[in-house]
Design a protein around this motif. Structure first.
Motif, PDB file in Angstrom:
ATOM      1  N   SER A   1      -2.965 -10.659   0.443  1.00 37.44           N
ATOM      2  CA  SER A   1      -1.913  -9.871  -0.200  1.00 37.44           C
ATOM      3  C   SER A   1      -0.540 -10.462   0.116  1.00 37.44           C
ATOM      4  O   SER A   1      -0.108 -10.482   1.270  1.00 37.44           O
TER       5      SER A   1
ATOM      6  N   GLU B   1       1.930  -7.827  -6.092  1.00 40.25           N
ATOM      7  CA  GLU B   1       0.639  -7.118  -6.135  1.00 40.25           C
ATOM      8  C   GLU B   1      -0.306  -7.751  -7.141  1.00 40.25           C
ATOM      9  O   GLU B   1      -1.531  -7.778  -6.937  1.00 40.25           O
TER      10      GLU B   1
ATOM     11  N   THR C   1      -2.627 -10.427  -5.757  1.00 44.15           N
ATOM     12  CA  THR C   1      -3.624 -10.093  -4.732  1.00 44.15           C
ATOM     13  C   THR C   1      -5.011 -10.599  -5.131  1.00 44.15           C
ATOM     14  O   THR C   1      -5.441 -10.421  -6.275  1.00 44.15           O
TER      15      THR C   1
ATOM     16  N   GLU D   1      -2.428  -0.955  -0.167  1.00 42.03           N
ATOM     17  CA  GLU D   1      -1.388  -1.868  -0.624  1.00 42.03           C
ATOM     18  C   GLU D   1      -0.437  -1.168  -1.585  1.00 42.03           C
ATOM     19  O   GLU D   1       0.793  -1.285  -1.472  1.00 42.03           O
ATOM     20  N   ARG D   2      -0.989  -0.433  -2.542  1.00 45.08           N
ATOM     21  CA  ARG D   2      -0.158   0.275  -3.524  1.00 45.08           C
ATOM     22  C   ARG D   2       0.730   1.310  -2.850  1.00 45.08           C
ATOM     23  O   ARG D   2       1.924   1.446  -3.160  1.00 45.08           O
TER      24      ARG D   2
ATOM     25  N   CYS E   1       3.546  -0.465  -0.794  1.00 42.81           N
ATOM     26  CA  CYS E   1       4.517  -1.103  -1.676  1.00 42.81           C
ATOM     27  C   CYS E   1       5.376  -0.056  -2.388  1.00 42.81           C
ATOM     28  O   CYS E   1       6.604  -0.210  -2.489  1.00 42.81           O
TER      29      CYS E   1
END
Length: 613
Positions: free
Chosen positions: A262, A408, A411, A461-462, A465
């Motif tokens: 990532s 993103e 990734t 991750e979402r 971020c």
């Protein structure tokens, strides 16, 4: 310092390096004796005890714990120069010439003064050298170490046109942790094709026996006692698991390895760390805790943290095994993602502060808590954040939503060969680089299916971020990511230790009591729903203490161990109603005896423990 040794019909040559004072050859056979003698023997350090226990739990297939790494060599070196440098490496660090035994006083380490180590020499071409090195690490690392009869290091030298090109290392995890490997490579920098990363602490020759002696000193005993007391408070408050599921039948290999790269997390972690004045590791820990807590539908979340235990100057550059997992939990009640990061900061700090502890004492503390709470603690969910000497870059300005979205989209993830032997439900290694974060995740597919594991990483991750540009609640994670809390029907209830499947608890009680005439009924309380067992004791012989011990004894072997727990109270009646699930009917019956079955019931845990405790 080397001898050629015939390799028979093997495709590889073999060289033998000698380390320590001169080691005479066996005049009768010409063979090279492994060692000239033991120079010191003593107890294990806490870190070694921790790793030895883990290796025993995974034996006879503990080779996944072996540490594999390689070094690309600069041009112009000869084989003798490389082997001389490797001999100097073993001369310098006792951990690399240590074997392990059991004495009447317990497990011990034996440091050898000198010895010999065989090194395979593999010839390759310029185009196959890297692949040959990788295959050599797989071959050397594909079996467990004989810690009593083998050096903790295996080596292979890969040559191209007779010139050394790569060294393949396989290291027993008892000998060193990740930071120790970095020190090993730093020691060998004279051989390297490129200089080491800047900022690395130079290696030191600190002895593991000296650390073991300190741990048994009055100061060490006090430090260990404080650490165990802190972790016992954590055990008393944390959910018993983060996966309230039975073990499913799955295809082999059961344990899968996921690699997740990532670029977006490499931007988000330092940005959030700067905003909340914490570390990137804490931000990542908080992100995992928030996502897993949301999916489990819990008011708090648990995630063990692998602690390097190298804050003391004497340990910073040492070659040795110091890592230990420390339990940690965070309150998610009414929290935004920013709140979780803020709450996680003292949690992670305290886990690191108390990361070194005597393992046997912590096992005893865990058993006390399990008896008191009537549970089996699932400690198999962990994060190991391994920051390199070139860590995630500094934040000069916050990344924009568009920049994060583009990152993103880059990734990538993939699966590599798995294993049928692990102790983890999920274990995440995070390796940081200035522009990329690599997550290597071991999952138990019988508890966490592969697609779900990927979904959780993508959601984490979402979440992190999105939190760079807008703070939002843990309760909104579903809307942001598409995740949903685990579905549960009316047979489930939320207790102080997490979710419990009430019919499963009733089955546990009936087996423990040896009678079908029993029921488990939920009773609301300020600390969460309490499960109370009601049993027909007309035939006699049912005692709350014995019932509780029988429930606890049966729990670990159950496939549904994560879904059930021992009741908070046992009530033995003179008979049973016609309808076992009728609370009023049970209450109308005479009571022969009641109790929690706990020997220290007065010390039952409070509803919460201070996040900074």
């Amino acid at each position: 310092m080397t001898d050629d040794v015939a390799a028979g019909d093997r495709p590889a040559r073999r060289r033998t390096l000698a380390f320590g004072p001169a080691v005479p050859r066996d005049t009768a056979t010409g063979a090279a004796p492994r060692s000239a003698g033991i120079s010191a023997t003593g107890p294990l350090t806490w870190g070694q005890e921790y790793m030895r226990t883990l290796m025993e739990e995974m034996s006879p297939q503990n080779d996944p714990l072996n540490e594999r790494f390689s070094l690309t060599l600069r041009a112009g070196l000869t084989e003798d120069e490389v082997l001389d440098a490797l001999a100097d490496l073993l001369d310098s660090y006792e951990a690399l010439r240590t074997t392990y035994t059991v004495t009447p006083e317990g497990p011990a380490q034996q440091v050898w003064e000198s010895g010999r180590l065989d090194v395979e020499v593999l010839d390759a071409t310029a185009t196959t050298a890297a692949e040959t090195t990788s295959r050599a690490m797989d071959a050397l690392g594909g079996r467990e170490f004989d810690i009593a009869g083998e050096w903790p290091l295996r080596l292979a030298l890969v040559t191209v046109d007779g010139a050394p090109r790569h060294i393949a290392f396989v290291l027993c995890h008892l000998a060193a942790d990740f930071a120790g490997i970095v020190s090993i490579l730093y020691h060998l920098q004279v051989l390297a094709s490129r200089p080491p990363d800047p900022g690395h602490v130079p290696p030191s020759r600190y002895r593991m026996l000296d650390e073991a002696a300190w741990e048994r000193s009055p100061a060490g005993v006090r430090a260990g006692t404080r650490a165990v007391a802190h972790h016992e408070r954590t055990y008393s408050a944390m959910p018993r698991t983060m996966l309230f599921r039975p073990v499913a039948d799955v295809e082999r290999p059961r344990y899968r390895y996921l690699t997740f790269n990532s670029w977006a997390l490499a931007m988000a972690l330092p940005a959030l760390a700067a905003r909340y004045r914490t570390s990137p590791a804490t931000v990542l820990w908080a992100g995992f805790a928030a996502v897993t807590g949301f999916v489990a539908d819990l008011p708090h979340a648990f995630l063990a943290l692998t602690v390097g235990n190298r804050t003391k100057p004497r340990l910073s550059g040492a070659v040795g095994m110091f890592n230990q997992d420390a339990p940690a939990w965070v309150d998610l009640t009414d929290a935004s993602i920013g709140d979780v990061v803020r709450r996680a900061t003292p949690v992670v700090f305290q886990a690191g502060r108390f990361g070194a502890y005597p393992p046997a004492d912590l096992v005893a503390a865990r058993q006390r808590v399990e008896h008191r709470r009537g549970i089996v603690l699932d400690l198999s969910c962990s994060l190991n954040f391994r920051e390199t000497a070139a860590p995630l870059g500094p934040v000069h300005e916050m990344p924009t939503a568009a920049e994060l979205a583009r990152a993103e989209a880059r990734t990538r993830w993939g699966w590599v060969d798995g294993t049928d032997n692990s102790t983890s439900s999920y274990f995440v290694f995070a390796d940081s680089r200035p522009k990329r974060l690599t997550l290597s995740m071991t999952i138990d597919s019988a508890l966490l299916p592969p697609d779900e594991a990927v979904g959780r990483l993508r959601a984490m991750e979402r979440v992190l971020c999105a939190s760079v540009t807008e703070d939002f609640g843990v309760a909104d994670i579903g809307a942001r990511t598409g995740l949903a809390p685990d579905a549960r029907d009316a047979d489930w209830c939320l207790t102080e230790s997490g979710w419990a499947h009430v019919p499963g608890v009733a089955d546990l009680v009936r087996r423990a009591a040896g009678t079908p005439q029993a029921a488990v009924l939920p009773v609301p309380s300020a600390a969460g729903t309490r499960l109370v067992a009601h049993l027909d004791g007309a035939r006699g012989g049912l005692d709350p203490s014995r019932l509780h011990e029988a429930c606890l004894a049966a729990l670990p072997a159950l496939p549904q161990v994560r879904t059930v727990l021992a009741p908070a109270e046992y009530v033995v009646h003179a008979g049973a109603p016609a309808r076992l699930t009728d609370p009023a009917a049970w209450q109308a019956l005479p009571v022969l005896g009641r109790g929690t079955g706990r020997t220290d019931a007065a010390q039952r845990p409070q509803a919460a423990v201070s996040r900074a405790s």
